[in-house]
Motif scaffolding. Structure first.
Motif, PDB file in Angstrom:
ATOM      1  N   PHE A  35       0.843  -1.197   0.000  1.00 50.59           N
ATOM      2  CA  PHE A  35       0.000   0.000   0.000  1.00 50.59           C
ATOM      3  C   PHE A  35       0.876   1.245   0.000  1.00 50.59           C
ATOM      4  CE2 PHE A  35      -4.011  -1.868   2.200  1.00 50.59           C
ATOM      5  CZ  PHE A  35      -4.094  -2.820   1.197  1.00 50.59           C
ATOM      6  N   GLY A  36       0.373   2.314  -0.555  1.00 55.38           N
ATOM      7  CA  GLY A  36       1.129   3.557  -0.568  1.00 55.38           C
ATOM      8  C   GLY A  36       0.258   4.716  -1.021  1.00 55.38           C
ATOM      9  N   LEU A  37       0.854   5.881  -1.162  1.00 56.29           N
ATOM     10  CA  LEU A  37       0.156   7.077  -1.624  1.00 56.29           C
ATOM     11  C   LEU A  37       0.646   7.432  -3.018  1.00 56.29           C
ATOM     12  CD1 LEU A  37       0.393   9.202   1.627  1.00 56.29           C
ATOM     13  CD2 LEU A  37      -1.598   7.973   0.783  1.00 56.29           C
ATOM     14  N   TRP A  38      -0.266   7.869  -3.858  1.00 52.26           N
ATOM     15  CA  TRP A  38       0.079   8.249  -5.216  1.00 52.26           C
ATOM     16  C   TRP A  38      -0.363   9.679  -5.449  1.00 52.26           C
ATOM     17  CZ3 TRP A  38      -3.282   8.556  -9.780  1.00 52.26           C
ATOM     18  CH2 TRP A  38      -2.547   8.759 -10.951  1.00 52.26           C
ATOM     19  N   ASP A  44      -3.242  19.099  -6.404  1.00 51.60           N
ATOM     20  CA  ASP A  44      -3.108  20.253  -5.513  1.00 51.60           C
ATOM     21  C   ASP A  44      -2.521  19.761  -4.192  1.00 51.60           C
ATOM     22  OD1 ASP A  44      -3.337  22.659  -4.152  1.00 51.60           O
ATOM     23  OD2 ASP A  44      -5.453  22.327  -3.680  1.00 51.60           O
ATOM     24  N   LEU A  45      -1.333  20.186  -3.837  1.00 51.44           N
ATOM     25  CA  LEU A  45      -0.669  19.710  -2.628  1.00 51.44           C
ATOM     26  C   LEU A  45      -0.867  20.648  -1.446  1.00 51.44           C
ATOM     27  CD1 LEU A  45       2.629  18.237  -4.081  1.00 51.44           C
ATOM     28  CD2 LEU A  45       0.525  17.062  -3.460  1.00 51.44           C
ATOM     29  N   THR A  46      -2.067  21.185  -1.325  1.00 47.29           N
ATOM     30  CA  THR A  46      -2.396  22.032  -0.191  1.00 47.29           C
ATOM     31  C   THR A  46      -2.577  21.160   1.042  1.00 47.29           C
ATOM     32  OG1 THR A  46      -3.533  23.551  -1.667  1.00 47.29           O
ATOM     33  CG2 THR A  46      -4.000  23.763   0.683  1.00 47.29           C
ATOM     34  N   LEU A  47      -1.971  21.573   2.148  1.00 44.59           N
ATOM     35  CA  LEU A  47      -2.077  20.826   3.396  1.00 44.59           C
ATOM     36  C   LEU A  47      -3.307  21.287   4.158  1.00 44.59           C
ATOM     37  CD1 LEU A  47      -0.779  18.831   5.437  1.00 44.59           C
ATOM     38  CD2 LEU A  47       0.409  20.793   6.416  1.00 44.59           C
ATOM     39  N   HIS A  48      -4.166  20.343   4.515  1.00 44.53           N
ATOM     40  CA  HIS A  48      -5.358  20.619   5.315  1.00 44.53           C
ATOM     41  C   HIS A  48      -5.195  19.907   6.644  1.00 44.53           C
ATOM     42  CE1 HIS A  48      -7.467  22.217   1.811  1.00 44.53           C
ATOM     43  NE2 HIS A  48      -6.941  21.205   1.149  1.00 44.53           N
ATOM     44  N   THR A  49      -5.483  20.605   7.737  1.00 41.85           N
ATOM     45  CA  THR A  49      -5.333  20.040   9.074  1.00 41.85           C
ATOM     46  C   THR A  49      -6.644  20.148   9.832  1.00 41.85           C
ATOM     47  OG1 THR A  49      -3.032  20.785   9.094  1.00 41.85           O
ATOM     48  CG2 THR A  49      -3.992  20.169  11.201  1.00 41.85           C
ATOM     49  N   TYR A  50      -6.991  19.060  10.510  1.00 40.82           N
ATOM     50  CA  TYR A  50      -8.195  19.023  11.338  1.00 40.82           C
ATOM     51  C   TYR A  50      -7.808  18.500  12.721  1.00 40.82           C
ATOM     52  CZ  TYR A  50     -10.329  19.248   6.743  1.00 40.82           C
ATOM     53  OH  TYR A  50     -10.665  19.622   5.475  1.00 40.82           O
ATOM     54  N   THR A  51      -8.241  19.182  13.771  1.00 36.53           N
ATOM     55  CA  THR A  51      -7.959  18.742  15.129  1.00 36.53           C
ATOM     56  C   THR A  51      -9.245  18.729  15.952  1.00 36.53           C
ATOM     57  OG1 THR A  51      -7.472  20.980  15.902  1.00 36.53           O
ATOM     58  CG2 THR A  51      -5.606  19.664  15.129  1.00 36.53           C
ATOM     59  N   ASP A  52      -9.231  17.920  16.990  1.00 33.98           N
ATOM     60  CA  ASP A  52     -10.374  17.859  17.884  1.00 33.98           C
ATOM     61  C   ASP A  52      -9.891  17.292  19.214  1.00 33.98           C
ATOM     62  OD1 ASP A  52     -12.935  18.203  18.779  1.00 33.98           O
ATOM     63  OD2 ASP A  52     -13.752  16.439  17.787  1.00 33.98           O
ATOM     64  N   ALA A  53     -10.725  17.416  20.234  1.00 33.24           N
ATOM     65  CA  ALA A  53     -10.380  16.886  21.548  1.00 33.24           C
ATOM     66  C   ALA A  53     -11.629  16.404  22.249  1.00 33.24           C
ATOM     67  CB  ALA A  53      -9.688  17.951  22.386  1.00 33.24           C
ATOM     68  N   SER A  66      -6.683  14.166  22.711  1.00 36.03           N
ATOM     69  CA  SER A  66      -6.696  15.080  21.568  1.00 36.03           C
ATOM     70  C   SER A  66      -6.205  14.327  20.341  1.00 36.03           C
ATOM     71  CB  SER A  66      -5.814  16.298  21.841  1.00 36.03           C
ATOM     72  OG  SER A  66      -4.499  15.902  22.149  1.00 36.03           O
ATOM     73  N   GLY A  67      -6.581  14.836  19.187  1.00 31.95           N
ATOM     74  CA  GLY A  67      -6.166  14.184  17.957  1.00 31.95           C
ATOM     75  C   GLY A  67      -6.256  15.122  16.784  1.00 31.95           C
ATOM     76  N   GLY A  68      -5.656  14.691  15.700  1.00 31.30           N
ATOM     77  CA  GLY A  68      -5.679  15.499  14.498  1.00 31.30           C
ATOM     78  C   GLY A  68      -5.374  14.665  13.273  1.00 31.30           C
ATOM     79  N   ALA A  69      -5.742  15.191  12.118  1.00 36.02           N
ATOM     80  CA  ALA A  69      -5.489  14.529  10.842  1.00 36.02           C
ATOM     81  C   ALA A  69      -4.929  15.548   9.860  1.00 36.02           C
ATOM     82  CB  ALA A  69      -6.777  13.921  10.301  1.00 36.02           C
ATOM     83  N   PHE A  70      -3.969  15.112   9.049  1.00 35.41           N
ATOM     84  CA  PHE A  70      -3.315  15.974   8.074  1.00 35.41           C
ATOM     85  C   PHE A  70      -3.516  15.383   6.681  1.00 35.41           C
ATOM     86  CE2 PHE A  70      -1.150  16.207  12.105  1.00 35.41           C
ATOM     87  CZ  PHE A  70      -1.098  17.570  12.330  1.00 35.41           C
ATOM     88  N   TYR A  71      -4.068  16.185   5.789  1.00 36.14           N
ATOM     89  CA  TYR A  71      -4.361  15.741   4.431  1.00 36.14           C
ATOM     90  C   TYR A  71      -3.576  16.568   3.422  1.00 36.14           C
ATOM     91  CZ  TYR A  71      -8.469  13.275   6.217  1.00 36.14           C
ATOM     92  OH  TYR A  71      -9.300  12.434   6.887  1.00 36.14           O
ATOM     93  N   MET A  72      -3.043  15.904   2.405  1.00 36.19           N
ATOM     94  CA  MET A  72      -2.507  16.564   1.217  1.00 36.19           C
ATOM     95  C   MET A  72      -3.540  16.306   0.136  1.00 36.19           C
ATOM     96  SD  MET A  72       0.466  17.940   1.810  1.00 36.19           S
ATOM     97  CE  MET A  72       1.733  17.915   0.597  1.00 36.19           C
ATOM     98  N   ASP A  73      -4.196  17.372  -0.341  1.00 34.53           N
ATOM     99  CA  ASP A  73      -5.337  17.251  -1.223  1.00 34.53           C
ATOM    100  C   ASP A  73      -6.400  16.445  -0.476  1.00 34.53           C
ATOM    101  OD1 ASP A  73      -6.900  17.578  -3.493  1.00 34.53           O
ATOM    102  OD2 ASP A  73      -6.035  15.837  -4.494  1.00 34.53           O
ATOM    103  N   SER A  74      -6.823  15.314  -0.957  1.00 30.50           N
ATOM    104  CA  SER A  74      -7.830  14.518  -0.253  1.00 30.50           C
ATOM    105  C   SER A  74      -7.234  13.251   0.350  1.00 30.50           C
ATOM    106  CB  SER A  74      -8.947  14.137  -1.225  1.00 30.50           C
ATOM    107  OG  SER A  74      -8.418  13.339  -2.266  1.00 30.50           O
ATOM    108  N   LEU A  76      -5.035  11.291   3.212  1.00 30.33           N
ATOM    109  CA  LEU A  76      -4.529  11.336   4.583  1.00 30.33           C
ATOM    110  C   LEU A  76      -3.051  10.968   4.584  1.00 30.33           C
ATOM    111  CD1 LEU A  76      -5.246  11.604   7.645  1.00 30.33           C
ATOM    112  CD2 LEU A  76      -5.583   9.131   7.620  1.00 30.33           C
ATOM    113  N   VAL A  77      -2.191  11.837   5.113  1.00 32.82           N
ATOM    114  CA  VAL A  77      -0.762  11.554   5.146  1.00 32.82           C
ATOM    115  C   VAL A  77      -0.236  11.339   6.560  1.00 32.82           C
ATOM    116  CG1 VAL A  77      -0.219  12.673   2.957  1.00 32.82           C
ATOM    117  CG2 VAL A  77      -0.201  14.013   5.054  1.00 32.82           C
ATOM    118  N   SER A  78      -0.948  11.865   7.559  1.00 31.23           N
ATOM    119  CA  SER A  78      -0.504  11.681   8.937  1.00 31.23           C
ATOM    120  C   SER A  78      -1.658  11.979   9.885  1.00 31.23           C
ATOM    121  CB  SER A  78       0.671  12.616   9.248  1.00 31.23           C
ATOM    122  OG  SER A  78       1.133  12.402  10.559  1.00 31.23           O
TER     123      SER A  78
END
Length: 101
Positions: A35-38, A44-53, A66-74, A76-78
């Motif tokens: 598995f991997g990312l393509w 569009d390599l815009t970084l979107h960040t979402y956090t919550d607690a 607490s937690g968060g998710a980081f997306y490049m375009d659509s 999930l990268v981290s």
């Protein structure tokens, strides 16, 4: 990743159930080696960040998670999920701790 964090809490005093959980984790990872990312060139390599607690989610310690998710375009990268080290007195304080960290 979340399951590994939970199992890791018991490494000082593991039980048979924890060993079984770790074996299931390794079995899952064995099946995901290819598995991997393509990212196509026109992505569009815009970084979107979402956090919550979650306030006082740990019943034993009354600590928040607490937690968060980081997306490049659509894609999930981290992501992260962490039990906070201090005890918050309100949901507002919990959210502030997440944003500050």
């Amino acid at each position: 990743m979340h399951v590994i964090g939970i199992v890791g809490r018991f490494q000082a005093n593991p039980k048979e159930s924890h060993l079984q959980a770790v074996k299931r984790i390794f079995k899952y990872l064995q099946g995901t080696q290819n598995f991997g990312l393509w990212y196509p060139r026109d992505t569009d390599l815009t970084l979107h960040t979402y956090t919550d607690a979650e306030w006082a989610g740990s019943v034993d310690e009354r600590k928040s998670t607490s937690g968060g998710a980081f997306y490049m375009d659509s894609r999930l990268v981290s992501w992260f999920s962490k039990k906070q080290s201090s005890i918050a007195l309100s949901t507002t304080e919990v959210e502030y701790v997440v944003v500050a960290s």
